[in-house]
Motif scaffolding. Sequence first.
Motif, PDB file in Angstrom:
ATOM      1  N   SER A 102       0.564  -1.230  -0.269  1.00 17.53           N
ATOM      2  CA  SER A 102       0.160   0.410  -0.083  1.00 17.53           C
ATOM      3  C   SER A 102       1.216   1.826   0.025  1.00 17.53           C
ATOM      4  O   SER A 102       0.358   2.184  -0.710  1.00 17.53           O
ATOM      5  CB  SER A 102      -1.358  -0.015   1.178  1.00 17.53           C
ATOM      6  N   HIS A 103       1.670   1.038   0.413  1.00 16.53           N
ATOM      7  CA  HIS A 103       2.381   2.590   0.532  1.00 16.53           C
ATOM      8  C   HIS A 103       4.463   2.180   0.968  1.00 16.53           C
ATOM      9  O   HIS A 103       4.585   0.586   0.947  1.00 16.53           O
ATOM     10  CB  HIS A 103       2.595   3.147   1.310  1.00 16.53           C
ATOM     11  N   SER A 104       4.815   2.892   0.805  1.00 17.58           N
ATOM     12  CA  SER A 104       6.946   2.929   0.982  1.00 17.58           C
ATOM     13  C   SER A 104       7.099   2.727   1.611  1.00 17.58           C
ATOM     14  O   SER A 104       8.980   2.399   1.995  1.00 17.58           O
ATOM     15  CB  SER A 104       7.439   3.934   0.044  1.00 17.58           C
ATOM     16  N   SER A 152       9.370   0.568   5.016  1.00 21.26           N
ATOM     17  CA  SER A 152       9.206  -1.383   4.960  1.00 21.26           C
ATOM     18  C   SER A 152       8.471  -1.588   6.277  1.00 21.26           C
ATOM     19  O   SER A 152       8.395  -2.911   5.858  1.00 21.26           O
ATOM     20  CB  SER A 152      10.572  -0.955   5.624  1.00 21.26           C
ATOM     21  N   ASP A 153       7.315  -1.443   7.020  1.00 20.03           N
ATOM     22  CA  ASP A 153       6.505  -2.443   7.463  1.00 20.03           C
ATOM     23  C   ASP A 153       5.418  -2.637   6.766  1.00 20.03           C
ATOM     24  O   ASP A 153       4.466  -3.059   7.699  1.00 20.03           O
ATOM     25  CB  ASP A 153       5.667  -1.553   9.186  1.00 20.03           C
ATOM     26  N   HIS A 154       4.964  -2.193   6.071  1.00 25.11           N
ATOM     27  CA  HIS A 154       4.008  -2.908   4.885  1.00 25.11           C
ATOM     28  C   HIS A 154       4.530  -3.548   3.824  1.00 25.11           C
ATOM     29  O   HIS A 154       3.680  -3.904   2.520  1.00 25.11           O
ATOM     30  CB  HIS A 154       3.649  -1.462   4.596  1.00 25.11           C
ATOM     31  N   PHE A 155       5.763  -3.783   3.378  1.00 23.02           N
ATOM     32  CA  PHE A 155       6.574  -4.531   2.252  1.00 23.02           C
ATOM     33  C   PHE A 155       7.821  -5.983   3.149  1.00 23.02           C
ATOM     34  O   PHE A 155       7.998  -6.724   2.298  1.00 23.02           O
ATOM     35  CB  PHE A 155       7.587  -3.984   1.219  1.00 23.02           C
ATOM     36  N   GLY A 169       1.514   3.677  20.064  1.00 23.71           N
ATOM     37  CA  GLY A 169       0.535   4.236  19.871  1.00 23.71           C
ATOM     38  C   GLY A 169       0.648   3.804  18.221  1.00 23.71           C
ATOM     39  O   GLY A 169      -1.309   3.660  18.083  1.00 23.71           O
ATOM     40  N   LEU A 170       0.648   3.697  17.263  1.00 26.54           N
ATOM     41  CA  LEU A 170       0.844   3.163  16.026  1.00 26.54           C
ATOM     42  C   LEU A 170       0.528   1.693  16.146  1.00 26.54           C
ATOM     43  O   LEU A 170      -0.445   0.735  15.765  1.00 26.54           O
ATOM     44  CB  LEU A 170       1.816   3.955  15.677  1.00 26.54           C
ATOM     45  N   GLY A 171       0.987   1.030  17.036  1.00 27.09           N
ATOM     46  CA  GLY A 171       1.158  -0.710  17.361  1.00 27.09           C
ATOM     47  C   GLY A 171       1.608  -1.028  18.348  1.00 27.09           C
ATOM     48  O   GLY A 171       2.333   0.160  19.189  1.00 27.09           O
ATOM     49  N   THR A 204      -4.856   2.701   4.564  1.00 31.08           N
ATOM     50  CA  THR A 204      -3.746   2.422   4.300  1.00 31.08           C
ATOM     51  C   THR A 204      -3.238   2.861   5.650  1.00 31.08           C
ATOM     52  O   THR A 204      -3.598   2.666   6.671  1.00 31.08           O
ATOM     53  CB  THR A 204      -3.142   3.220   2.977  1.00 31.08           C
ATOM     54  N   GLU A 205      -2.680   3.703   5.731  1.00 36.22           N
ATOM     55  CA  GLU A 205      -2.303   4.821   6.510  1.00 36.22           C
ATOM     56  C   GLU A 205      -2.501   6.468   7.052  1.00 36.22           C
ATOM     57  O   GLU A 205      -1.843   7.112   7.367  1.00 36.22           O
ATOM     58  CB  GLU A 205      -0.594   4.418   7.023  1.00 36.22           C
ATOM     59  N   VAL A 206      -3.493   6.579   5.608  1.00 37.05           N
ATOM     60  CA  VAL A 206      -4.453   7.781   5.507  1.00 37.05           C
ATOM     61  C   VAL A 206      -4.396   8.228   6.600  1.00 37.05           C
ATOM     62  O   VAL A 206      -5.124   9.405   7.002  1.00 37.05           O
ATOM     63  CB  VAL A 206      -4.184   7.885   4.655  1.00 37.05           C
ATOM     64  N   SER A 230      -3.122  -0.305   7.495  1.00 36.46           N
ATOM     65  CA  SER A 230      -2.452  -0.895   7.468  1.00 36.46           C
ATOM     66  C   SER A 230      -1.830  -1.104   9.285  1.00 36.46           C
ATOM     67  O   SER A 230      -1.116  -1.578   9.292  1.00 36.46           O
ATOM     68  CB  SER A 230      -1.839  -0.464   6.323  1.00 36.46           C
ATOM     69  N   HIS A 231      -2.751  -0.027   9.581  1.00 32.08           N
ATOM     70  CA  HIS A 231      -2.688  -0.189  11.191  1.00 32.08           C
ATOM     71  C   HIS A 231      -4.306  -0.498  12.410  1.00 32.08           C
ATOM     72  O   HIS A 231      -5.260  -0.105  11.254  1.00 32.08           O
ATOM     73  CB  HIS A 231      -2.073   0.479  12.033  1.00 32.08           C
ATOM     74  N   HIS A 232      -3.849  -0.651  13.633  1.00 29.92           N
ATOM     75  CA  HIS A 232      -4.963  -0.728  13.815  1.00 29.92           C
ATOM     76  C   HIS A 232      -6.292  -1.656  13.949  1.00 29.92           C
ATOM     77  O   HIS A 232      -6.151  -2.145  13.262  1.00 29.92           O
ATOM     78  CB  HIS A 232      -5.469   0.410  14.676  1.00 29.92           C
TER      79      HIS A 232
END
Length: 653
Positions: A170-172, A174-177, A240-242, A300-302, A345-347
Amino acid sequence: MRRLTALLLAGSLPFTATAQDAASEATRTAQAEIAKRLPLDDPRDEANATRGKLAEIADGVIIGKDGKPVWDRRPYTFLGDKKAPDTVNPSLWRQARLNAVHGLFEVVPGKIWQLRGYDISVMTIIRGKTGWIVVDPLLSEEAAAAGWKLFADTVETKSGTLPVKAVIFSHSHSDHFGGVGGIVTPEQVKKDNIRIIAPHGFSEEATSENVLAGGAMGRRALYMFGSILPPGPAGQVDTGLGPKLSSGTIGYMEPTETVAATGGTLTIDGLAFEFLDAGGTEAPSEFVFYIPAYKALHTTEVVTHNLHNILTLRGAQVRDALHWSKVIDAMLLKWGGKAEVAMASHHWPTWGTGEVGALLTNQRDAYRYVHDRTLFLANRGATLHELADQTPEAPVQAGDFSTRGYYGTLNHDMKATYQRYFGWWDGNPANFNPLPPEQSAAKYVALAGGADKLLAAGKAAIAAGEYRWAAELLNKLVFAEPDNKAARGALSSAYDQLGYQAESGAWRNYYLAAAASLRGTALDNLSGNGQSRSFVSAIPTAVFFDALATRFDAAKGAALKGTFQFVLPDSKEAVSVVVGGGVEFPRYGVTDAAPTATITIDRKTLDDVMLGQAQFPALLQSGAIRIDGDRMAFLSWFALHPPADPRFNVVVP
Ligand SMILES: [Zn+2]
């Protein structure tokens, strides 16, 4: 992670608050105030975070290839208590408990699942017509593989084994690829024509963003994510984010196709996906998407369940709160009223058309508030610290947990927005070219009448609950006298209380890691993550040489002159490095007519050096590097690239 891992393997990690302060009365009062003000018992987030749970990994333990845990939730059982300890902000405590819920969850029955609580990020699996579509395979390969196994054991045993048809990044970040290698191998991708789909600009951003400034970012990230803190009610609780970063192998795979800035609809394994470009919001390369058949929106993370960073504490290029809010509004216009679930991509997801609309509206307004309030105040003369201090909370934050500053904060997001428009300087010439901290600190100590007097003033500020002022005073003393134990102790006491009171996981971790560093109790943890060959080999050669240039010792090399021609036979690339005036300038793709020396080396061998799997002298001896021309000139130039100390000081000079 070594010391922590050793402790975890030993069985348990009882948290002992050695030399760390208990929550003060001022802190307990602050915690009670926020607990009273917020509807902490609102059950909706907890219902969503646990909804559709099918299975979990026993004890939340994922073991890596070397037998050590890359993920271990056993030391976090203290989060089972509903009531926050007085060393944790009750609002952050609530968020940490929600992030700690782990398992495989059904998001849309029979169609969409999520693996949550096994990394800082979330992996989503979507049923296509003939197989699976995997979205954002976590940070590390080990975590992704364990998540996939849980999914396969739970869902596939019922529906029969199906192939992975596509992977979506979904985006660039590294916690997503980074964990993609735990789901599919490059050979499978080739053989089975697995599609790897990413937003435009993905490769460049994913492989370059953290290369040039990676050293300092990595150091600051250890503080921000609390990686040098033990878990515990007075230690690492959440980001906070995870929960935290997994500590496995970060890999990479090149996308087979990208989605253009114009977005549009793609059919992936028989399923229509509508894409909207979100580049330049949370990441430089990013998209969000909607699956009409499942009425499911992936934000995503928006849009997540916190106010995100306009500028992350680890350091990055500043983001654009205005554009961010506009992308969220575009989502609202396009899919508001249609989407029955929003996942990210979080929560955890948000279900219900009305709830999804409210989530998007509130998130949009939060980022818009960051932007507009900053400029409203700046245009009336407020500078970055003033405008952030004058704005304790956005109206939307008072009633909506998803916009609260668990990761980014209104405070530092407004400072970042000020920076975006005006830079780091507040416009006051006294602050334009001040003395460096060590020099001014010594003068402040003298002005205060000596170290003892300044220490006493710092301690008085602590006793009065004025921790920000105490930190300012005592930081001067520590910078003037870094070996002054009493000063370090008092400063860490101030940081303790600031950390305990922080609602942001990132702020809390940074303060408490600073206190631990001052006390000498920080965990000896450089980075838990191993860099994989797949990631290093994806770094563009031009970026590689730009990074090398940032390591050039300009003082020692001021008189050096020459041109060093690199020839990389395996990748068929050439780089000519022009050295002079204390600068080296790599010209990518240029072959010099009369270089000082020509160095022939495979790109793969350069990767070996970067991965620490080969040493330069041995490579010269084995002939893996060939040098023609002035060998001595090359060697003396190359020796002038000293490595940076990855443990450099942050909270002491
Ligand atoms: Zn992320």
